[in-house]
Design a protein around this motif. Structure first.
Motif, PDB file in Angstrom:
ATOM      1  N   SER A 301       0.593  -1.528   0.166  1.00 10.85           N
ATOM      2  CA  SER A 301       0.128   0.026  -0.232  1.00 10.85           C
ATOM      3  C   SER A 301       1.146   0.717   0.452  1.00 10.85           C
ATOM      4  CB  SER A 301      -0.808   0.317   1.496  1.00 10.85           C
ATOM      5  OG  SER A 301      -1.380  -0.741   1.170  1.00 10.85           O
ATOM      6  N   GLU A 302       0.058   2.139  -0.623  1.00 10.99           N
ATOM      7  CA  GLU A 302       0.926   3.632  -0.501  1.00 10.99           C
ATOM      8  C   GLU A 302      -0.692   4.837  -0.200  1.00 10.99           C
ATOM      9  OE1 GLU A 302       4.121   4.335  -0.817  1.00 10.99           O
ATOM     10  OE2 GLU A 302       4.476   2.539  -2.142  1.00 10.99           O
ATOM     11  N   ASP A 304      -2.061   6.916  -0.884  1.00 12.66           N
ATOM     12  CA  ASP A 304      -3.325   7.287  -2.420  1.00 12.66           C
ATOM     13  C   ASP A 304      -3.663   5.579  -2.464  1.00 12.66           C
ATOM     14  OD1 ASP A 304      -1.076   7.266  -3.481  1.00 12.66           O
ATOM     15  OD2 ASP A 304      -1.557   8.772  -4.610  1.00 12.66           O
ATOM     16  N   ASP A 305      -3.164   4.645  -1.626  1.00  8.79           N
ATOM     17  CA  ASP A 305      -3.339   3.207  -2.607  1.00  8.79           C
ATOM     18  C   ASP A 305      -3.215   2.206  -2.017  1.00  8.79           C
ATOM     19  OD1 ASP A 305      -4.395   1.803  -5.103  1.00  8.79           O
ATOM     20  OD2 ASP A 305      -2.317   1.257  -5.538  1.00  8.79           O
TER      21      ASP A 305
END
Length: 529
Positions: A301-302, A304-305
């Motif tokens: 995960s990031e 924004d994602d």
């Protein structure tokens, strides 16, 4: 029996962080311990239980620092932990409502179930007695509980104060006997900080072995061909084991197992992510956000994602990584065994306790798989360090090189730009404490209480955890305040003894605030004659 031995040592230490004042923001401070209990210590004991039920042999060395033992044994902290779990359970129930019908519902349910089981384990299975549970496995021969320094001080910083080294070692060993009923065969040097004078101190207190950084062995002028793959001894017949330098990097390094994208991210937690109104009941009036354990996303995960965590894939990956770890250690031991024909090839590996559940959610699963893999393949045997020193007085002699496992080998991160201001204050306090024992060699009553408090404050100020926490930017404001309070409290005692004026109310409050080492006698800082 294999002629190849692997000694695994789990290193659990914590600064003396204890806040029982409910009007203050105690949650963020005590959460250091609460997270360790929930994610590491209780799951570790549960793992021991599963292996025992299946008759799978396991052996570990376990280092539990005196400060950690004292906090775990504190009834007030135990009560706060139960309250904390109750709050987490209430938060989990509200999370189930919030996540109903979404991809997070199953994860929220799993997290809640784990916390509910943790409460049952803590209160019923282990009767709030975590230390007793570890001792039970030590009595059965599965664990070796290894003593360490009183406040996990980096001992080379005080090499020119042998009285301070004596105080740290003596208090650490006495504390170990207080909690576990025995003094142990070895002594764990915090941060593997080794200096050549330490062998005399450790032997004088009955230690038969210690563990040093690999460089302490390999950089020594008299290093034998066996390197770190066999125990050695110093001039005083103190056995020294060299640590495998690769294990910590393999587990939690930048490219370690824990960084795999499949594993659960420990960064994304609803305690940080959700808006204040959604978690306000849990945090009450506290402004500080803390981890809650409700984490739903993978390492992939990031910001924004966010990628949902898949527990089944993570469990399979934990098996693969366990096999990889097993094979890497077997390869090392096989290569060493070719050169050690007449004796066991030995490899000692340390695992930071925070890697098992805290920094790496699947760490306990991985470790259990390592044990199971080793039991099925039988390429080497697990061993305790105390069982590998039977030839203590006939081992090759070595004069280990002064070294450390921290920084680039010399503990640089314990005196860097973030924390170097501390050392001058604690060294001056140490020097003054030694002087006080000379000036007041046989006090009793109120003055003895003052001197005992002064000795305790110096030991606390010497803790290596304070500079490490500043280096890692963990609770920096709290650490600054705590360290300054310890130095100022010692200074107040020093001035009071000089002026012969004592505030009994202040002293009583100070004793209540820092109840660590109630048996402490200030004369441990006396010069040995």
């Amino acid at each position: 029996m294999s002629n190849k031995k692997l000694a695994l040592i789990i290193e659990a230490d914590q600064a003396f962080i204890r806040n029982t004042e409910k009007d203050s923001n105690f949650t963020a401070e005590n959460n250091v311990l609460f997270t360790a209990l929930t994610e590491t210590y209780i799951p570790l004991l549960n793992m021991f239980g599963r292996l025992e039920e299946e008759n799978i042999d396991f052996k570990f060395g376990v280092v539990m620092s005196p400060a950690l033992c004292f906090i775990l044994d504190d009834a007030q902290i135990q009560k706060q932990y139960i309250d904390h779990l109750d709050n987490l359970i209430a938060l989990g129930k509200s999370e189930l409502k919030r996540c109903k019908g979404t991809d997070c519902e199953a994860h929220a349910s799993a997290c809640l179930a784990k916390i509910e089981k943790t409460k049952t384990d803590f209160t019923e299975t282990y009767g709030q007695n975590i230390l007793g549970a570890f001792k039970k496995y030590a009595d059965k021969g599965n664990l070796e509980l290894i003593p360490t320094a009183a406040t996990y001080a980096y001992l080379p910083h005080y090499e020119d104060f042998p009285e301070a080294i004596n105080a740290q070692v003596e208090t650490g060993i006495y504390s170990h006997r207080h909690f576990f009923g025995e003094t142990g065969e070895g002594f764990w040097l915090p941060y593997q900080g080794w200096s050549r004078s330490f062998e005399w101190t450790l032997r004088s207190y009955g230690a038969n072995y210690t563990v040093v950084d690999a460089r302490s062995i390999l950089f020594a002028k008299d290093c034998p061909e066996t390197g770190i793959y066999a125990p050695l001894r110093t001039r005083t017949s103190l056995v020294v084991f060299g640590l495998d330098p690769d294990s910590p990097k393999e587990i939690i390094g930048e490219d370690g197992f824990s960084q795999n994208e499949i594993y659960r991210s420990q960064r994304f937690d609803i305690g940080y992510e959700l808006k204040q109104d959604l978690v306000s009941a849990f945090f009450n009036k506290n402004d500080a956000r803390i981890e809650t354990g409700y984490k739903y996303w993978s390492n992939e995960s990031e910001d924004d994602d966010l990628i949902p965590y898949n527990g089944e894939k993570a469990a399979k990956q934990a098996i693969e990584d366990a096999i990889s770890f097993y094979e890497s250690k077997l390869e090392k031991l096989d290569a060493a065994a070719e050169h050690i024909k007449d004796d066991n090839a030995v490899l000692v590996c340390s695992i930071p306790a925070e890697a098992l559940g805290q920094k790496w959610h699947e760490g306990i699963q991985w470790l259990e798989n390592v044990i199971r893999c080793t039991a099925s393949k039988q390429g080497f045997d697990f061993a305790l360090c105390k069982d590998l020193i039977e030839k203590q007085f006939s081992l090759p002699k070595i004069n280990p090189y002064p070294c450390s496992s921290n920084g680039l080998g010399y503990g640089e991160d314990l005196v860097d730009s973030s924390n170097s201001w501390m050392i001058r204050y604690v060294r001056k306090a140490t020097e003054r404490m030694i002087d006080l024992t000379e000036r007041f060699p046989a006090e009793d009553s109120l003055k003895e209480r003052l001197l005992n408090m002064a000795a305790k404050q110096v030991l606390l100020a010497q803790s290596g955890e304070w500079p490490m926490m500043l280096h890692d930017s963990v609770l920096s404001d709290y650490v600054n305040e705590q360290f300054k309070d310890e130095i100022l409290s010692f200074t107040k005692v020093f001035d009071a003894l000089a002026s012969n004026t004592v505030s009994t109310e202040w002293l009583t409050n100070c004793e209540k605030k820092n109840p660590l080492f109630p048996w402490l006698n200030y004369r441990i800082f006396c010069r040995k004659k």
